[in-house]
Design a protein around this motif. Structure first.
Motif, PDB file in Angstrom:
ATOM      1  N   ALA A 299       0.828  -1.212   0.000  1.00  8.12           N
ATOM      2  CA  ALA A 299       0.000   0.000   0.000  1.00  8.12           C
ATOM      3  C   ALA A 299       0.859   1.258   0.000  1.00  8.12           C
ATOM      4  CB  ALA A 299      -0.921  -0.008   1.215  1.00  8.12           C
ATOM      5  N   GLY A 300       1.992   1.215   0.710  1.00  7.28           N
ATOM      6  CA  GLY A 300       2.880   2.370   0.718  1.00  7.28           C
ATOM      7  C   GLY A 300       3.386   2.719  -0.668  1.00  7.28           C
ATOM      8  N   LEU A 301       3.774   1.706  -1.426  1.00  9.31           N
ATOM      9  CA  LEU A 301       4.241   1.924  -2.790  1.00  9.31           C
ATOM     10  C   LEU A 301       3.087   2.318  -3.706  1.00  9.31           C
ATOM     11  CD1 LEU A 301       6.486   1.781  -4.920  1.00  9.31           C
ATOM     12  CD2 LEU A 301       6.045  -0.673  -5.110  1.00  9.31           C
ATOM     13  N   GLY A 302       1.917   1.714  -3.482  1.00 11.58           N
ATOM     14  CA  GLY A 302       0.789   1.939  -4.381  1.00 11.58           C
ATOM     15  C   GLY A 302       0.183   3.320  -4.309  1.00 11.58           C
ATOM     16  N   TYR A 303       0.061   3.865  -3.112  1.00 13.49           N
ATOM     17  CA  TYR A 303      -0.626   5.149  -2.974  1.00 13.49           C
ATOM     18  C   TYR A 303       0.287   6.345  -3.210  1.00 13.49           C
ATOM     19  CZ  TYR A 303       0.815   7.678   1.262  1.00 13.49           C
ATOM     20  OH  TYR A 303       1.493   8.454   2.161  1.00 13.49           O
ATOM     21  N   ILE A 304       1.600   6.166  -2.939  1.00 12.25           N
ATOM     22  CA  ILE A 304       2.479   7.336  -2.941  1.00 12.25           C
ATOM     23  C   ILE A 304       2.744   7.861  -4.346  1.00 12.25           C
ATOM     24  CG2 ILE A 304       4.735   6.217  -3.108  1.00 12.25           C
ATOM     25  CD1 ILE A 304       3.689   9.112  -0.756  1.00 12.25           C
ATOM     26  N   LEU A 305       2.658   7.018  -5.351  1.00 13.02           N
ATOM     27  CA  LEU A 305       2.893   7.502  -6.716  1.00 13.02           C
ATOM     28  C   LEU A 305       1.853   8.535  -7.139  1.00 13.02           C
ATOM     29  CD1 LEU A 305       4.112   4.175  -8.286  1.00 13.02           C
ATOM     30  CD2 LEU A 305       5.393   6.320  -8.280  1.00 13.02           C
ATOM     31  N   PRO A 306       0.551   8.246  -7.058  1.00 10.97           N
ATOM     32  CA  PRO A 306      -0.413   9.308  -7.383  1.00 10.97           C
ATOM     33  C   PRO A 306      -0.380  10.464  -6.395  1.00 10.97           C
ATOM     34  CG  PRO A 306      -1.557   7.352  -6.583  1.00 10.97           C
ATOM     35  CD  PRO A 306      -0.134   6.949  -6.833  1.00 10.97           C
ATOM     36  N   MET A 307      -0.123  10.192  -5.123  1.00 16.73           N
ATOM     37  CA  MET A 307      -0.099  11.271  -4.140  1.00 16.73           C
ATOM     38  C   MET A 307       1.080  12.225  -4.356  1.00 16.73           C
ATOM     39  SD  MET A 307      -2.618  11.389  -1.988  1.00 16.73           S
ATOM     40  CE  MET A 307      -2.003  12.176  -0.512  1.00 16.73           C
ATOM     41  N   THR A 308       2.117  11.746  -5.016  1.00 16.69           N
ATOM     42  CA  THR A 308       3.272  12.604  -5.302  1.00 16.69           C
ATOM     43  C   THR A 308       3.100  13.361  -6.611  1.00 16.69           C
ATOM     44  OG1 THR A 308       4.740  11.080  -4.113  1.00 16.69           O
ATOM     45  CG2 THR A 308       5.779  12.635  -5.629  1.00 16.69           C
ATOM     46  N   PHE A 309       2.485  12.705  -7.612  1.00 22.11           N
ATOM     47  CA  PHE A 309       2.555  13.244  -8.971  1.00 22.11           C
ATOM     48  C   PHE A 309       1.222  13.654  -9.587  1.00 22.11           C
ATOM     49  CE2 PHE A 309       6.360  10.337  -8.878  1.00 22.11           C
ATOM     50  CZ  PHE A 309       7.310  11.358  -8.892  1.00 22.11           C
ATOM     51  N   LEU A 310       0.102  13.584  -8.864  1.00 24.63           N
ATOM     52  CA  LEU A 310      -1.192  13.890  -9.488  1.00 24.63           C
ATOM     53  C   LEU A 310      -1.229  15.273 -10.155  1.00 24.63           C
ATOM     54  CD1 LEU A 310      -4.039  12.358  -7.287  1.00 24.63           C
ATOM     55  CD2 LEU A 310      -3.754  12.126  -9.763  1.00 24.63           C
ATOM     56  N   PRO A 311      -0.909  16.366  -9.452  1.00 21.26           N
ATOM     57  CA  PRO A 311      -0.934  17.669 -10.133  1.00 21.26           C
ATOM     58  C   PRO A 311       0.055  17.760 -11.288  1.00 21.26           C
ATOM     59  CG  PRO A 311      -0.964  17.962  -7.754  1.00 21.26           C
ATOM     60  CD  PRO A 311      -0.648  16.526  -8.016  1.00 21.26           C
ATOM     61  N   MET A 312       1.217  17.110 -11.130  1.00 20.91           N
ATOM     62  CA  MET A 312       2.203  17.124 -12.212  1.00 20.91           C
ATOM     63  C   MET A 312       1.680  16.355 -13.421  1.00 20.91           C
ATOM     64  SD  MET A 312       5.230  18.520 -12.522  1.00 20.91           S
ATOM     65  CE  MET A 312       4.960  19.052 -14.203  1.00 20.91           C
TER      66      MET A 312
ATOM     67  N   LEU B  44      -2.772  17.723 -19.524  1.00 21.26           N
ATOM     68  CA  LEU B  44      -3.835  18.678 -19.869  1.00 21.26           C
ATOM     69  C   LEU B  44      -3.325  20.100 -20.073  1.00 21.26           C
ATOM     70  CD1 LEU B  44      -6.447  17.397 -17.248  1.00 21.26           C
ATOM     71  CD2 LEU B  44      -6.397  16.867 -19.691  1.00 21.26           C
ATOM     72  N   GLY B  45      -2.077  20.354 -19.740  1.00 25.40           N
ATOM     73  CA  GLY B  45      -1.533  21.704 -19.844  1.00 25.40           C
ATOM     74  C   GLY B  45      -1.423  22.357 -18.475  1.00 25.40           C
ATOM     75  N   SER B  46      -0.400  23.191 -18.322  1.00 25.80           N
ATOM     76  CA  SER B  46      -0.124  23.770 -17.008  1.00 25.80           C
ATOM     77  C   SER B  46      -1.211  24.721 -16.536  1.00 25.80           C
ATOM     78  CB  SER B  46       1.227  24.506 -17.038  1.00 25.80           C
ATOM     79  OG  SER B  46       1.208  25.533 -18.013  1.00 25.80           O
ATOM     80  N   ASN B  47      -2.035  25.243 -17.437  1.00 23.24           N
ATOM     81  CA  ASN B  47      -3.097  26.181 -17.049  1.00 23.24           C
ATOM     82  C   ASN B  47      -4.449  25.511 -16.840  1.00 23.24           C
ATOM     83  OD1 ASN B  47      -1.377  28.461 -17.184  1.00 23.24           O
ATOM     84  ND2 ASN B  47      -1.635  28.558 -19.411  1.00 23.24           N
ATOM     85  N   ASP B  48      -4.511  24.194 -17.008  1.00 26.90           N
ATOM     86  CA  ASP B  48      -5.784  23.497 -16.834  1.00 26.90           C
ATOM     87  C   ASP B  48      -6.195  23.485 -15.362  1.00 26.90           C
ATOM     88  OD1 ASP B  48      -7.625  21.465 -18.552  1.00 26.90           O
ATOM     89  OD2 ASP B  48      -7.482  20.804 -16.469  1.00 26.90           O
ATOM     90  N   ALA B  49      -7.489  23.602 -15.119  1.00 29.20           N
ATOM     91  CA  ALA B  49      -8.002  23.668 -13.750  1.00 29.20           C
ATOM     92  C   ALA B  49      -7.683  22.404 -12.957  1.00 29.20           C
ATOM     93  CB  ALA B  49      -9.509  23.897 -13.767  1.00 29.20           C
ATOM     94  N   MET B  50      -7.528  21.263 -13.638  1.00 34.32           N
ATOM     95  CA  MET B  50      -7.281  20.009 -12.936  1.00 34.32           C
ATOM     96  C   MET B  50      -5.923  19.993 -12.247  1.00 34.32           C
ATOM     97  SD  MET B  50      -8.535  17.186 -11.939  1.00 34.32           S
ATOM     98  CE  MET B  50     -10.068  17.216 -12.871  1.00 34.32           C
ATOM     99  N   VAL B  51      -5.007  20.859 -12.644  1.00 34.26           N
ATOM    100  CA  VAL B  51      -3.702  20.919 -11.984  1.00 34.26           C
ATOM    101  C   VAL B  51      -3.869  21.247 -10.504  1.00 34.26           C
ATOM    102  CG1 VAL B  51      -1.470  22.092 -11.915  1.00 34.26           C
ATOM    103  CG2 VAL B  51      -2.531  21.553 -14.114  1.00 34.26           C
ATOM    104  N   SER B  52      -4.711  22.197 -10.188  1.00 34.17           N
ATOM    105  CA  SER B  52      -4.974  22.529  -8.782  1.00 34.17           C
ATOM    106  C   SER B  52      -6.143  21.734  -8.227  1.00 34.17           C
ATOM    107  CB  SER B  52      -5.253  24.026  -8.630  1.00 34.17           C
ATOM    108  OG  SER B  52      -6.369  24.416  -9.413  1.00 34.17           O
ATOM    109  N   HIS B  53      -7.126  21.426  -9.076  1.00 30.63           N
ATOM    110  CA  HIS B  53      -8.325  20.734  -8.590  1.00 30.63           C
ATOM    111  C   HIS B  53      -8.040  19.292  -8.180  1.00 30.63           C
ATOM    112  CE1 HIS B  53     -11.321  23.677 -10.714  1.00 30.63           C
ATOM    113  NE2 HIS B  53     -10.638  24.222  -9.740  1.00 30.63           N
ATOM    114  N   SER B  54      -7.060  18.653  -8.817  1.00 26.75           N
ATOM    115  CA  SER B  54      -6.763  17.260  -8.450  1.00 26.75           C
ATOM    116  C   SER B  54      -6.367  17.162  -6.986  1.00 26.75           C
ATOM    117  CB  SER B  54      -5.659  16.697  -9.349  1.00 26.75           C
ATOM    118  OG  SER B  54      -4.468  17.452  -9.216  1.00 26.75           O
TER     119      SER B  54
END
Length: 400
Positions: A232-245, A251-261
């Motif tokens: 679980a430690g390996l599984g969750y940390i990847l999205p938790m580290t990189f979701l906004p990136m 989607l582009g750096s100005n897309d709302a999902m960058v902050s909304h994620s």
């Protein structure tokens, strides 16, 4: 009236359960929300500022996770109550100092060293504060309330998202760390003033001294739980580290999902602690961990297999609403499987969790260095969470 309102904030010699849980939760908010996970929403902004490259950002995450692992290992050595009471304020001071220094430098090597030290403070506090609070609650027959301390992590995610978003137009480069640094100081001071007054009467000052000298930390009942937690430690940390990136890249750096994620993660995490604490108490911690890992796996697969806006939103929702539940349910179930191990058991679990989390960004950096896509690293997380599900099926159901 004014004097009365201020007096309710002052530490008392015999604090209520609510006050103790709030103080513990605030310390997790400080080190985890303002120290560790605030880097996730900051990452796209620091890359856009030109302070960091994407590969450097992944490397900085690795240094922070290495510090987290080292802090958890140190906590295993400082798990008796006398050492614990000295280690927590020292770790909090280190956290505040490193955030202040991060706000003053743009040198990547210095930032890496500071993220390492901040990780050490985070690992120490994340192990020792819940362990201290849990032992105090056990002393009062209130152990089922122990999971509520992790409300601080969910609140910290939401607060970190707000701080980064609101300060973005006015700050740049190293200045972006100032809000977290300044807010950490009063929160850490007040919370430790409350916890420093706690008295634990069961056992001696060493919470493990009454155990048989050769009692093993791992046995055939607890080992599958530890394996599942590692996955679980390996599984969750990847999205938790990189979701906004990921949102910025897809989607582009100005897309709302960058902050909304990250906002979705934060909002989903906030009520999840209470929910999983309640579900575990009613249906069994082991059964709810099976459900929890299934939800996390579904979230990672959504990000991999669905169109970017929908997949990232579902991943944010499912990971955000479940990862804290995995922590509190595992800690409580492990203590039930190994009664009396106390802080030593908590430290071992967090160290294991930290070790697998450390591997995730290093593997990502290895993949990126070979021209791989950041999104493809989530397949590793999906495989790890599937492994966790399989291991949990072998964990004993204590209700039967």
């Amino acid at each position: 009236m004014r004097q009365l309102s201020w007096s309710c904030l002052l530490p008392v010699s015999n604090p209520s359960v609510l006050r103790v849980i709030c103080a513990g939760a605030l310390l997790l908010l400080v080190v985890h929300g303002l120290g560790r996970f605030i880097f996730t929403p900051l990452m796209p902004q620091l890359v856009a500022d030109g302070q960091l490259l994407v590969s450097q950002a992944a490397n900085l995450a690795s240094w922070n996770y290495l510090g987290y692992l080292l802090g958890a290992l140190l906590a295993m050595r400082w798990s008796n109550l006398d050492k614990l009471r000295r280690a927590i304020p020292a770790a909090l001071a280190l956290h505040c100092l490193t955030l202040l220094l991060l706000s003053l430098t743009d040198t990547v090597s210095v930032i890496a060293a500071l993220r390492l030290l901040n990780g050490i403070s985070n690992g120490l506090v994340f192990v020792l504060v819940p362990a201290l609070v849990m032992e105090w609650l056990v002393d009062r027959g209130k152990v089922r309330a122990s999971g509520l301390i992790y409300l601080g992590v969910g609140s910290g995610l939401l607060l970190s998202s707000a701080l980064v978003s609101l300060s973005a137009p006015w700050l740049s480069h190293a200045q972006r760390w100032w809000p977290a640094a300044l807010l950490s100081l009063p929160l850490a001071w007040w919370s430790w003033q409350v916890l420093a007054t706690l008295h634990i009467t069961h056992g001696s000052s060493d919470t493990t001294s009454s155990l048989p000298a050769r009692q093993a930390l791992f046995d055939r009942h607890s080992l599958p739980l530890f394996y599942a937690y590692a996955g679980a430690g390996l599984g969750y940390i990847l999205p938790m580290t990189f979701l906004p990136m990921l949102a910025s890249l897809q989607l582009g750096s100005n897309d709302a999902m960058v902050s909304h994620s990250w906002l979705i993660v934060s909002l989903a995490a906030l009520p999840s602690t209470w929910l999983w604490n309640h579900l575990g108490s009613r249906f069994g911690d082991r059964n709810m961990l099976l459900l929890n890992y299934a939800l996390q796996l579904s979230g990672v697969l959504a990000a991999l297999m669905l169109p970017a806006p929908l997949g990232l939103a579902l991943c944010s929702l499912l990971i955000g609403s479940s990862f804290l539940g995995a922590v509190l349910l595992t800690q409580r179930l492990a203590r039930a499987l190994q009664p009396g191990q106390g802080p030593r058991l908590s430290a071992a679990l967090i160290a294991l969790y930290g070790l697998t989390q450390l591997a995730a960004p290093w593997l990502s950096q290895f993949w990126l260095a070979r021209n791989g896509a950041l999104a493809d690293t989530l397949w590793l997380g999906a495989a790890a969470l599937f492994f966790s599900l399989l291991c949990m099926a072998w964990v004993k159901d204590l209700r039967h």
